[in-house]
Design an enzyme around this catalytic site. Structure first.
Site, PDB file in Angstrom:
ATOM      1  CE  LYS A 200      -3.624  -2.434  -0.357  1.00 48.22           C
ATOM      2  NZ  LYS A 200      -4.345  -3.232   0.584  1.00 48.22           N
TER       3      LYS A 200
HETATM    4  C1  LIG Z   1      -5.419  -4.369   0.828  1.00 54.73           C
HETATM    5  C2  LIG Z   1      -6.889  -4.192   0.892  1.00 54.73           C
HETATM    6  C3  LIG Z   1      -7.638  -4.506   2.022  1.00 54.73           C
HETATM    7  C4  LIG Z   1      -7.068  -5.246   3.183  1.00 54.73           C
HETATM    8  O1  LIG Z   1      -6.053  -4.589   3.818  1.00 54.73           O
HETATM    9  P1  LIG Z   1      -5.252  -5.351   4.979  1.00 54.73           P
HETATM   10  O2  LIG Z   1      -4.544  -4.250   5.692  1.00 54.73           O
HETATM   11  O3  LIG Z   1      -4.348  -6.328   4.303  1.00 54.73           O
HETATM   12  O4  LIG Z   1      -6.263  -6.020   5.845  1.00 54.73           O
HETATM   13  C5  LIG Z   1      -8.971  -4.178   2.051  1.00 54.73           C
HETATM   14  N1  LIG Z   1      -9.565  -3.606   0.998  1.00 54.73           N
HETATM   15  C6  LIG Z   1      -8.902  -3.305  -0.126  1.00 54.73           C
HETATM   16  C7  LIG Z   1      -9.621  -2.655  -1.261  1.00 54.73           C
HETATM   17  C8  LIG Z   1      -7.545  -3.621  -0.220  1.00 54.73           C
HETATM   18  O5  LIG Z   1      -6.888  -3.371  -1.364  1.00 54.73           O
END
Ligand SMILES: *Cc1c(COP(=O)(O)O)cnc(C)c1O
Length: 406
Positions: A200
């Site tokens: 991210k």
């Molecule tokens: C990455 C992601 C998540 C989950 O995030 P985590 O921190 O891994 O739980 C949820 N929604 C979207 C759209 C994502 O891309």
């Protein structure tokens, strides 16, 4: 460090191929993050403590939130959000098929029913009209995903939520730094979950943050840590008490200080990282925008895009290969790519439980078949960006449909 193997170079190819495989999304981690983690380790406080508190506060300030709660994932944030809003069996939650499974799995976790609706053709975000049409007497909430970093139509969704007395929850996993009509995502009163997963825009390896109404977040804090009525650092720090009470069977979703240490330093470099993302996006747009074989991502005038992903869409009529073959060609050129996302209704659990057909959400399904996420990370060099462009244009040159001049 070398997390990715070097792929063998293709031997049958005349075009130049990178020596090293370019990862789809490498995090940008510097000595500052490393030093902060070491300092956390040396401090003796490994789990949620002073660094988590500080990261929570600084993130809260950065997005202009009324309150923030650091967690060990965005998934945890979404789950806790549904919990404190008392959403459970018999309730329906409207959301998008164009998301990662976590956004929908949490609805199943609380025993509610996910109701998928189709997306806008350009942004691939929830289509407000489709949301409104899906509302029933059992609908309790909407989970809106700011897909790829482009905010959803917040005003339209807010007024639908208000009119039908629904909770609006934002999945802002892609949207740190995004804004809608000048308001940063996370600055509103509705619960908003961010992700700091390794790929991210801002990472702690694993991690998340929930922002929104302060009273709801007080409840969320308890639910996220065993249902315990006092926080760990309150109990053990000077003057703290040993006593605690379990007021409900909560979860174990807290963010440790080791993770928060990374986050604190990622926040310091966040603006520079975003600037680099924007430069790469502009370079891609310039390179691909003129070609009829590609559809480049759009950004509406009233939003700031966080550019978590660069999703290029292929026009099937202009290429002799499909998306999967396109990805194989990219891999052969040592360029990592991904697909965001395999729509929820194509996954076997959801398909089997709710009897979905691929064409139930035709916009999402058609976009899925065209899409490829190109490498996009502030860790990319100019040469990396040029290599991606060369690879895409080389593939277009080889597999583009030739037009015969009249
Ligand atoms: C990455 C992601 C998540 C989950 O995030 P985590 O921190 O891994 O739980 C949820 N929604 C979207 C759209 C994502 O891309």
């Amino acid at each position: 460090w070398k997390p990715h193997p070097t792929f063998p170079s293709a031997t049958t190819r005349s075009s130049p191929v990178r020596d090293k495989f370019l990862s789809f999304s490498l995090p940008l981690i510097g000595n500052e993050e490393i030093d902060e983690v070491v300092a956390a380790l040396k401090s003796g406080w490994l789990t949620s403590g002073p660094r988590t508190k500080q990261f929570e506060q600084e993130f809260c300030d950065a997005v202009g939130a009324s309150a923030a709660l650091a967690l060990n994932s965005c998934t945890a944030g979404l789950h806790v959000a549904l919990k404190v809003l008392n959403i459970g069996p018999g309730d329906e939650v409207i959301t998008t098929p164009m998301t990662f499974a976590a956004s929908v799995n949490v609805i199943e976790h609380v025993g509610a029913k996910p109701v998928l609706v189709d997306v806008e053709p350009d942004t691939l975000n929830l289509l407000p009209d489709a949301v409104e049409q899906a509302i029933t007497a059992n609908t309790k909430a909407i989970i809106a995903v700011h897909y790829a970093g482009h905010p959803v139509e917040l005003n339209a969704l807010r007024s639908i939520a208000e009119q039908y007395q629904l909770h609006l929850i934002e999945d802002a996993a892609h949207a740190v730094g995004a804004s809608f009509e000048g308001q940063l995502i996370g600055s509103g009163s509705n619960l908003t979950a961010f992700s700091f997963y390794a790929t991210k825009n801002l990472t702690t390896g694993e991690g998340g943050m929930l922002t929104g109404d302060a009273d709801l977040l007080d409840q969320a804090r308890i639910v996220s840590l065993h249902g315990m009525s006092r926080e760990a650092w309150g109990r053990y720090s000077a003057g703290g008490k040993w006593a605690y009470d379990i007021i409900e069977p909560g979860f174990k979703y807290n963010m440790p200080d080791i993770q928060a240490a990374i986050g604190l330093q990622q926040l310091r470099r966040f603006e520079l990282m975003q600037e680099r993302r924007r430069t790469i996006v502009e370079t891609y747009n310039t390179a691909f925008g003129g070609s009829s074989a590609f559809l480049t991502p759009t950004t509406r005038a009233h939003v700031t895009n966080a550019w978590h992903l660069y999703v290029l869409r292929l026009r099937a009529s202009e290429l002799t290969i499909d998306r999967n073959q396109f990805i194989q060609e990219m891999t052969a050129r040592n360029i990592g790519t991904s697909v965001h996302f395999i729509p929820i209704h194509l996954h076997s659990f959801y398909k089997n439980k709710y009897g979905y057909q691929p064409d139930d959400f035709p916009v999402a399904h058609a976009a899925f078949q065209q899409m490829v996420s190109l490498p996009l990370s502030p860790s990319m060099s100019d040469q990396d960006v040029a290599d991606v462009i060369d690879a895409v244009l080389d593939i277009q040159g080889k597999f583009g449909r030739r037009r015969v001049a009249a």
